[in-house]
Enzyme design. Structure first.
Site, PDB file in Angstrom:
ATOM      1  N   TYR A  14       0.848  -1.181   0.000  1.00  0.00           N
ATOM      2  CA  TYR A  14       0.000   0.000   0.000  1.00  0.00           C
ATOM      3  C   TYR A  14       0.886   1.235   0.000  1.00  0.00           C
ATOM      4  CZ  TYR A  14       0.913  -0.273   5.055  1.00  0.00           C
ATOM      5  OH  TYR A  14       1.517  -0.358   6.290  1.00  0.00           O
ATOM      6  N   LYS A  61       5.957   3.613  -0.635  1.00  0.00           N
ATOM      7  CA  LYS A  61       5.362   2.302  -0.905  1.00  0.00           C
ATOM      8  C   LYS A  61       5.752   1.373   0.238  1.00  0.00           C
ATOM      9  CE  LYS A  61       5.311  -1.476  -4.277  1.00  0.00           C
ATOM     10  NZ  LYS A  61       5.906  -2.007  -5.531  1.00  0.00           N
ATOM     11  N   ASP A  66       6.235  -2.946 -18.524  1.00  0.00           N
ATOM     12  CA  ASP A  66       4.834  -2.666 -18.190  1.00  0.00           C
ATOM     13  C   ASP A  66       4.490  -1.212 -18.506  1.00  0.00           C
ATOM     14  OD1 ASP A  66       2.286  -3.362 -17.365  1.00  0.00           O
ATOM     15  OD2 ASP A  66       2.667  -2.964 -15.248  1.00  0.00           O
TER      16      ASP A  66
END
Length: 602
Positions: free
Chosen positions: A161, A180, A276
Site C-alpha cells: 500500500y 510504498k 509494463d
C-alpha cells in the site's frame, strides 16, 4: 502491475505462437476498443483485503478494476466468436470486462504467494513454497521512522500500500513524498523477495532522469520494506487522455511521446527493460498543462544484456508485444507498448481488443492495424507511419526509442534531444565480425539511404564526437558511453560493450563506413521503398564489390561449418552464368544465413 506468467523455458520456442493462449477460447463480435476510465489489471484478486482509497497521482497506486462497470463473470468457453482477428476491432462497445485468464491469475498468485487451491500451478524447480526459511533481510537502512513522518494511506495494491509522508529533517525537511509499504508477510516466495530487491536496485541505478520518478531511498524493519519516492500530484496520463475526450491533438501527442521516448531510450541504454509501459504508469509532476511526465512502477522491470533474450510473460494485456507471448524478447517489447500508447493518444481507442486476455493476445498476434476508421483519415501520414513503425510485429523491424525520436513526425519539435542508441553498438559488433563481402554489400546499401533515413545515423555519429577529420575510434565510443551512462552502467556494462568492439582499438571509422556498420537491414526492409533500396544497392554492388565466388568460398566467408550442406543452402545465391552473387544472393547476404534455411536444407 500487469500480468505475470513466470514459467520461462530454457530454450524459448520461437515457432510456438500459442504459448499462452488457450486454443478453445473465443471472443465476442466486434466490440468497442475505446479506452475505459481505467485499464484492466490482471493480477489475482485478494478478496480478504478492503478496497483501497482512490489516489491516481501516486507512483505505486495499483487500482482494482471498477467492478461496477463490468459483468461479474467471464464469457463461457464457446461463446460467440469475435470479429476477425485479422483486422483492428471496431469501436461499438463502451468498455471491456476484466475477466482474467485463469492460468495467468494462478501464475500471478503463485509468484506473490497467494495461490488458491483451485488455481494452484505447478511450482517451478527453484521456487520455494511458503515463507518459512526465506531470508527477508534486504540490507536497507532501518531508520525509516526517524527520518519520515507518515501520513494517511492513499492507495492499496495487491502487494502493498502507499502512504503520504514528509521528511522530518535534512535537506528535504518538510517535503512531501510517496512511500510504498511492502509487508514482508506478503513475501512468501523467493521470487517475490527477488522482485522487491531487483525493483529497488533498478530504481537506485536509474534515478536522475527528468522523466523518471525520483527515488530517494529504501528502508526496512522486521515487518515491512519502505520505498520512498517522489510525489507526483498531476494525475495519470490516462486521466489526461480521458479529460480531453479520449484523444490528443497531434501536437500535444508529440509532446507526450517525446518525454516517453526519452526516458525509455535512457532505460534501454542502461540495460533496463520496463516491461509494463501503459498510460497508468506515467504520472504528471503537477496539474499544470505543461507539467513534466514521469515514468513509474518498475516492479516488473529487469536487466537485459544487448544479446540476451527474456522469456517470462509479464506486462499488461493490451500493451504486451507479440514476442513476449512467444517468450523471446528484449527492449523492443517496450517500444511496442509505446506504439499502443501513441495509437491511443491519436485516436482514443486501443489497437487490439477482445473480451478476454487470451482473446487480446490472439489479436496482438494476428490482427492487422487499420487506419480507415475516424479519426485516422484526418491524421497526418507522418503520424500514421510513426505508429505503424512502432507496432511492427517483427521486433527486428521495429524502431528503437531513440530512432523514434528521429522520425519525421517528431524530429523537428522544439527542444528535442537525441539520445545515444544501444542498437548502434549491437550492429557495429556484427559488422566488425562480418566477412569482407558482406561489408561491401552493406556499404552499397548505405549509399542508397535518403536524407531522412540518414538523419538518425548522423545524430548518432555526432554523439560519438568524431575527430576533426571526421573519424571515430574505440576511445570515442568509450567516452560517449561514459558520458551517457549511470554510475551503475559504468561499473557493469560499458566494459562488455567495449570488448565487443575491440577491433576499433587499432583503426578508425569514417561516417561512410559508420553508416554501413550501424545500418539495420531489417528496419529498412520494413519500409515501402525497400525493393527500390535493394535494387539500387545491388547495382552499386555489381560495379564495386561483386565478384566471382565458389560456393565453398562463400560458405567459408559466412562461417558455415563442414556439417552444413552448403550446396543445398547457397545454390541460389550465385549466378550460373558468371559465378557472381545474384540479386537474391545479395539480399540474403545482407541478412546472413538463417538457422531456418540451414534446417530446411538438412
Amino acid at each position: 502491475m500487469g500480468i505475470c506468467v513466470s514459467k520461462p523455458s530454457p530454450e524459448p520456442d520461437l515457432h510456438n505462437h500459442h504459448t499462452s493462449i488457450p486454443v478453445n477460447d473465443t471472443s465476442l463480435p466486434p466490440q468497442d476498443n475505446s479506452i475505459p476510465p481505467k485499464d484492466i489489471a490482471i493480477p489475482a484478486q485478494d478478496n480478504n483485503k478492503p478496497p483501497g482509497k482512490k489516489s491516481p497521482f501516486l507512483p505505486f497506486y495499483s487500482p482494482s478494476p471498477a467492478h461496477f462497470l463490468f459483468s461479474k463473470k467471464s464469457p463461457a468457453v464457446g461463446s460467440p466468436a469475435a470479429g476477425s482477428s485479422n483486422s483492428t476491432p471496431k469501436r461499438l462497445f463502451p468498455f471491456p470486462p476484466p475477466s482474467p485468464a485463469k492460468h495467468i491469475k494462478a501464475a500471478w498468485a503463485r509468484r506473490h504467494g497467494s495461490v488458491k487451491p483451485n488455481e494452484a500451478a505447478i511450482p517451478e524447480n527453484n521456487e520455494v513454497d511458503g515463507g518459512a526459511g526465506l531470508d527477508k533481510s534486504f540490507g536497507f537502512s532501518k531508520k525509516f521512522g526517524s527520518k519520515f513522518e507518515v501520513g494517511e494511506e492513499v492507495g492499496r495494491g495487491h502487494f502493498g500500500y502507499t502512504c503520504r509522508a514528509k521528511f522530518k529533517k535534512g535537506e528535504f525537511k518538510g517535503q512531501d513524498v510517496a512511500v510504498k509499504v511492502i509487508p514482508k508477510a506478503k513475501m512468501t516466495t523467493a521470487i517475490a523477495i527477488e522482485d522487491v530487491r531487483r525493483e529497488v536496485k533498478i530504481l537506485r541505478a536509474l534515478t536522475g532522469h527528468n522523466n523518471l520518478v525520483q527515488f530517494y531511498d529504501a528502508f526496512e524493519d522486521h515487518t515491512n520494506v519502505y520505498v520512498v519516492m517522489e510525489l507526483c500530484e498531476g494525475g495519470e496520463l490516462l486521466d489526461r487522455i480521458l479529460s480531453r475526450g479520449g484523444k490528443y491533438t497531434e501536437d500535444d501527442a508529440k509532446a507526450v511521446m517525446i518525454q516517453i521516448l526519452n526516458v525509455v531510450a535512457f532505460c534501454h541504454l542502461q540495460g533496463v527493460v520496463h516491461r509494463d509501459l501503459k498510460p497508468e504508469n506515467f504520472l504528471f509532476k503537477s496539474k499544470d498543462e505543461d507539467s513534466q511526465l514521469k515514468a513509474i512502477d518498475f516492479g516488473l522491470s529487469d536487466y537485459v544484456k544487448p544479446d540476451e533474450r527474456l522469456n517470462d510473460i509479464v506486462g499488461s494485456a493490451y500493451y504486451v508485444a507479440p514476442e513476449v507471448l512467444h517468450r523471446s524478447y528484449s527492449t523492443e517489447a517496450d517500444v511496442w507498448s509505446i506504439g499502443v500508447i501513441s495509437y491511443i493518444l491519436l485516436c482514443g481507442s486501443r489497437p487490439f481488443w477482445a473480451r478476454t486476455e487470451s482473446g487480446i493476445f490472439r489479436a496482438v498476434l494476428k490482427a492487422n492495424l487499420s487506419f480507415d476508421e475516424p479519426p485516422w483519415p484526418s491524421v497526418s501520414s507522418e503520424a500514421k507511419d510513426f505508429v505503424k513503425r512502432l507496432l511492427n510485429k517483427d521486433p527486428r523491424k521495429r524502431m528503437t526509442a531513440a530512432q523514434a525520436l528521429c522520425h519525421s513526425w517528431i524530429k523537428n519539435s522544439n527542444d528535442i534531444k537525441f539520445p545515444l542508441d544501444i542498437l548502434v553498438f549491437k550492429l557495429m559488433k556484427v559488422y566488425m565480425r562480418s566477412s569482407p563481402l558482406r561489408k561491401a554489400a552493406l556499404r552499397a546499401l548505405s549509399k542508397t539511404l535518403t536524407v531522412d533515413e540518414l538523419f538518425y545515423l548522423k545524430e548518432q555519429f555526432v554523439l560519438l564526437e568524431p575527430t576533426k577529420n571526421g573519424t571515430i575510434s574505440l576511445e570515442n565510443i568509450k567516452q560517449a558511453l561514459m558520458r551517457n551512462s549511470t554510475d551503475a552502467m559504468k561499473d557493469s556494462r560499458v566494459l562488455d560493450l567495449l570488448v565487443s568492439l575491440n577491433a576499433l582499438q587499432y583503426r578508425r571509422m569514417d561516417f561512410e563506413e559508420f553508416c554501413a556498420a550501424a545500418l539495420s537491414v531489417h528496419q529498412l526492409e520494413a519500409l515501402d521503398r525497400w525493393e527500390q533500396h535493394a535494387r539500387c544497392a545491388y547495382d552499386l554492388f555489381e560495379k564495386d564489390g561483386n565478384r566471382a565466388i565458389m560456393i565453398e568460398e562463400l560458405a567459408s566467408e559466412l562461417g558455415l561449418g563442414p556439417s552444413i550442406p552448403v550446396h543445398a543452402v547457397l545454390h541460389d545465391w550465385i549466378r550460373h552464368t558468371d559465378g557472381k552473387l545474384s540479386f537474391l544472393g545479395y539480399v540474403k547476404l545482407l541478412h546472413g544465413v538463417s538457422t531456418r534455411a540451414i534446417a530446411k536444407a538438412q
